[in-house]
Design a protein around this motif. Sequence first.
Motif, short mmCIF file in Angstrom:
data_model
loop_
_atom_site.label_atom_id
_atom_site.label_comp_id
_atom_site.label_asym_id
_atom_site.label_seq_id
_atom_site.Cartn_x
_atom_site.Cartn_y
_atom_site.Cartn_z
N VAL A 38 -18.08 -30.60 -21.29
CA VAL A 38 -19.52 -30.66 -21.02
C VAL A 38 -20.22 -29.84 -22.10
CG1 VAL A 38 -19.39 -31.04 -18.52
CG2 VAL A 38 -19.31 -28.71 -19.41
N SER A 39 -21.44 -30.23 -22.42
CA SER A 39 -22.25 -29.44 -23.35
C SER A 39 -22.91 -28.31 -22.56
CB SER A 39 -23.33 -30.32 -23.98
OG SER A 39 -24.26 -30.72 -22.98
N ALA A 40 -23.46 -27.36 -23.28
CA ALA A 40 -24.19 -26.27 -22.61
C ALA A 40 -25.35 -26.83 -21.81
CB ALA A 40 -24.67 -25.27 -23.66
N GLU A 41 -26.02 -27.80 -22.38
CA GLU A 41 -27.17 -28.40 -21.70
C GLU A 41 -26.74 -29.14 -20.43
OE1 GLU A 41 -26.35 -28.63 -24.88
OE2 GLU A 41 -27.99 -27.49 -25.87
N GLU A 42 -25.60 -29.84 -20.49
CA GLU A 42 -25.09 -30.53 -19.29
C GLU A 42 -24.66 -29.52 -18.23
OE1 GLU A 42 -23.23 -34.55 -21.42
OE2 GLU A 42 -22.09 -32.67 -21.39
N ALA A 43 -23.97 -28.46 -18.68
CA ALA A 43 -23.50 -27.45 -17.72
C ALA A 43 -24.66 -26.75 -17.05
CB ALA A 43 -22.61 -26.44 -18.45
N ALA A 44 -25.76 -26.57 -17.77
CA ALA A 44 -26.94 -25.90 -17.20
C ALA A 44 -27.47 -26.68 -15.99
CB ALA A 44 -28.02 -25.76 -18.25
N LEU A 45 -27.25 -27.99 -15.98
CA LEU A 45 -27.70 -28.81 -14.84
C LEU A 45 -26.68 -28.81 -13.70
CD1 LEU A 45 -29.09 -31.88 -16.84
CD2 LEU A 45 -30.39 -29.95 -15.85
N LEU A 46 -25.44 -28.42 -14.02
CA LEU A 46 -24.38 -28.40 -13.00
C LEU A 46 -24.32 -27.06 -12.27
CD1 LEU A 46 -21.49 -30.11 -15.04
CD2 LEU A 46 -22.79 -31.12 -13.13
N ILE A 47 -24.54 -26.00 -12.99
CA ILE A 47 -24.37 -24.64 -12.45
C ILE A 47 -25.14 -24.41 -11.15
CG2 ILE A 47 -24.97 -22.22 -12.89
CD1 ILE A 47 -22.35 -22.87 -14.15
N PRO A 48 -26.37 -24.89 -11.02
CA PRO A 48 -27.11 -24.63 -9.76
C PRO A 48 -26.42 -25.19 -8.51
CG PRO A 48 -28.63 -25.36 -11.47
CD PRO A 48 -27.24 -25.58 -12.01
N HIS A 49 -25.45 -26.08 -8.71
CA HIS A 49 -24.73 -26.66 -7.56
C HIS A 49 -23.54 -25.80 -7.14
CE1 HIS A 49 -27.00 -30.44 -7.70
NE2 HIS A 49 -27.00 -30.26 -9.02
N VAL A 50 -23.27 -24.73 -7.89
CA VAL A 50 -22.15 -23.84 -7.53
C VAL A 50 -22.64 -22.82 -6.52
CG1 VAL A 50 -20.41 -22.22 -8.39
CG2 VAL A 50 -21.17 -24.11 -9.87
N PRO A 51 -22.06 -22.82 -5.32
CA PRO A 51 -22.56 -21.89 -4.28
C PRO A 51 -22.26 -20.44 -4.63
CG PRO A 51 -21.11 -23.58 -3.33
CD PRO A 51 -20.98 -23.67 -4.81
N LEU A 72 -23.86 -19.27 -23.55
CA LEU A 72 -24.33 -18.31 -22.54
C LEU A 72 -25.85 -18.22 -22.49
CD1 LEU A 72 -21.59 -15.58 -23.09
CD2 LEU A 72 -21.95 -16.94 -21.01
N GLY A 73 -26.49 -18.65 -23.55
CA GLY A 73 -27.96 -18.71 -23.53
C GLY A 73 -28.47 -19.81 -22.61
N HIS A 74 -27.61 -20.80 -22.36
CA HIS A 74 -28.00 -21.91 -21.47
C HIS A 74 -27.34 -21.83 -20.10
CE1 HIS A 74 -29.09 -23.73 -25.34
NE2 HIS A 74 -29.81 -24.60 -24.68
N VAL A 75 -26.15 -21.22 -20.04
CA VAL A 75 -25.29 -21.34 -18.85
C VAL A 75 -24.88 -19.96 -18.34
CG1 VAL A 75 -23.23 -22.45 -17.90
CG2 VAL A 75 -24.31 -23.41 -19.95
N PRO A 76 -25.33 -19.57 -17.15
CA PRO A 76 -24.86 -18.30 -16.56
C PRO A 76 -23.41 -18.47 -16.09
CG PRO A 76 -26.30 -19.44 -15.02
CD PRO A 76 -26.30 -20.26 -16.27
N LEU A 77 -22.52 -17.64 -16.62
CA LEU A 77 -21.11 -17.71 -16.27
C LEU A 77 -20.66 -16.37 -15.69
CD1 LEU A 77 -19.75 -19.55 -19.46
CD2 LEU A 77 -20.04 -20.54 -17.17
N ASP A 78 -19.60 -16.42 -14.90
CA ASP A 78 -19.03 -15.19 -14.33
C ASP A 78 -17.78 -14.73 -15.08
OD1 ASP A 78 -20.85 -15.01 -11.99
OD2 ASP A 78 -19.89 -16.92 -11.44
N ILE A 79 -17.04 -15.70 -15.64
CA ILE A 79 -15.78 -15.40 -16.33
C ILE A 79 -15.71 -16.26 -17.59
CG2 ILE A 79 -13.24 -15.47 -16.16
CD1 ILE A 79 -13.55 -15.25 -13.11
N ILE A 80 -15.23 -15.67 -18.67
CA ILE A 80 -14.93 -16.41 -19.90
C ILE A 80 -13.43 -16.68 -19.92
CG2 ILE A 80 -14.92 -16.38 -22.43
CD1 ILE A 80 -17.75 -16.40 -21.41
N GLN A 81 -13.03 -17.92 -20.03
CA GLN A 81 -11.62 -18.26 -20.16
C GLN A 81 -11.36 -18.67 -21.61
OE1 GLN A 81 -9.93 -20.99 -17.26
NE2 GLN A 81 -8.55 -21.85 -18.78
N LEU A 82 -10.45 -17.93 -22.25
CA LEU A 82 -10.08 -18.25 -23.64
C LEU A 82 -8.75 -18.96 -23.63
CD1 LEU A 82 -11.11 -14.90 -25.41
CD2 LEU A 82 -12.40 -17.06 -25.30
#
Length: 210
Positions: A38-51, A72-82
């Motif tokens: 997913v792109s950052a822009e696509e993920a930004a639309l998905l994240i609000p659905h995460v409870p 990270l400028g577009h998508v709030p994340l809790d964990i970075i997986q490398l």
Amino acid sequence: MAQVKICGLRRPDHIVTAAESGARFVGFVFFPKSPRAVSAEEAALLIPHVPVGVARVGLFVNPDDAFLDHTLGHVPLDIIQLHGSEDPGRVAAVKALTGLPVMKAVGLAGPDDLAALTDYGLVADMLLVDAKPSKGGDLPGGNGLPFDWRLLVGRTWLGPWMLAGGLTPQNVAEAIRLTGAPAVDVSSGVEIEPGEKDEGLMRAFVAAAS
Ligand SMILES: O=C(O)c1ccccc1NCC(=O)[C@H](O)[C@H](O)COP(=O)(O)O
């Protein structure tokens, strides 16, 4: 009983199903070669659905600072997986850059790969123990390939870890029993084709892991 991460989600309804089934982590793949990307822009639309209460994991492969900043400028994340060839120093640098916990994927194929668990365990907040990708493969992960779980029997861990690699609703209970994994991660095993998650398989996987 183990906590569950479902990785490679791309649809709001699948995020809801994963969370309602009991998954405690959902993963978003920021690696363009992946069928789950997913792109950052696509993920930004998905994240609000995460409870609330479900961790939002962003998956990266050898990202540079600019890509991390952009995402990270577009998508709030809790964990970075490398999930690339990042060394322990890069893991520490990504932690400092992002201010987020880092889960480092370590690929296992045999006993010679076990030392990396100690090396990365000293710097990463969590380890994701996955099957080592085949040489020349397109994807460093998400290949639906298990490794010999007996490599982990009786191991003492420095910190939290997650088992991954070819897990399915049919084998995950045995994998947890054998390894003592406190958490498990799945992508291919809950898909009907690469990148297409299946709600019934997600529910079955979480039930089998719980
Ligand atoms: O899922 C991907 O497409 C992917 C692409 C590139 C790097 C990592 C990737 N996935 C990482 C994961 O966390 C997977 O869930 C993990 O490798 C297990 O995958 P699977 O064996 O398909 O369950």
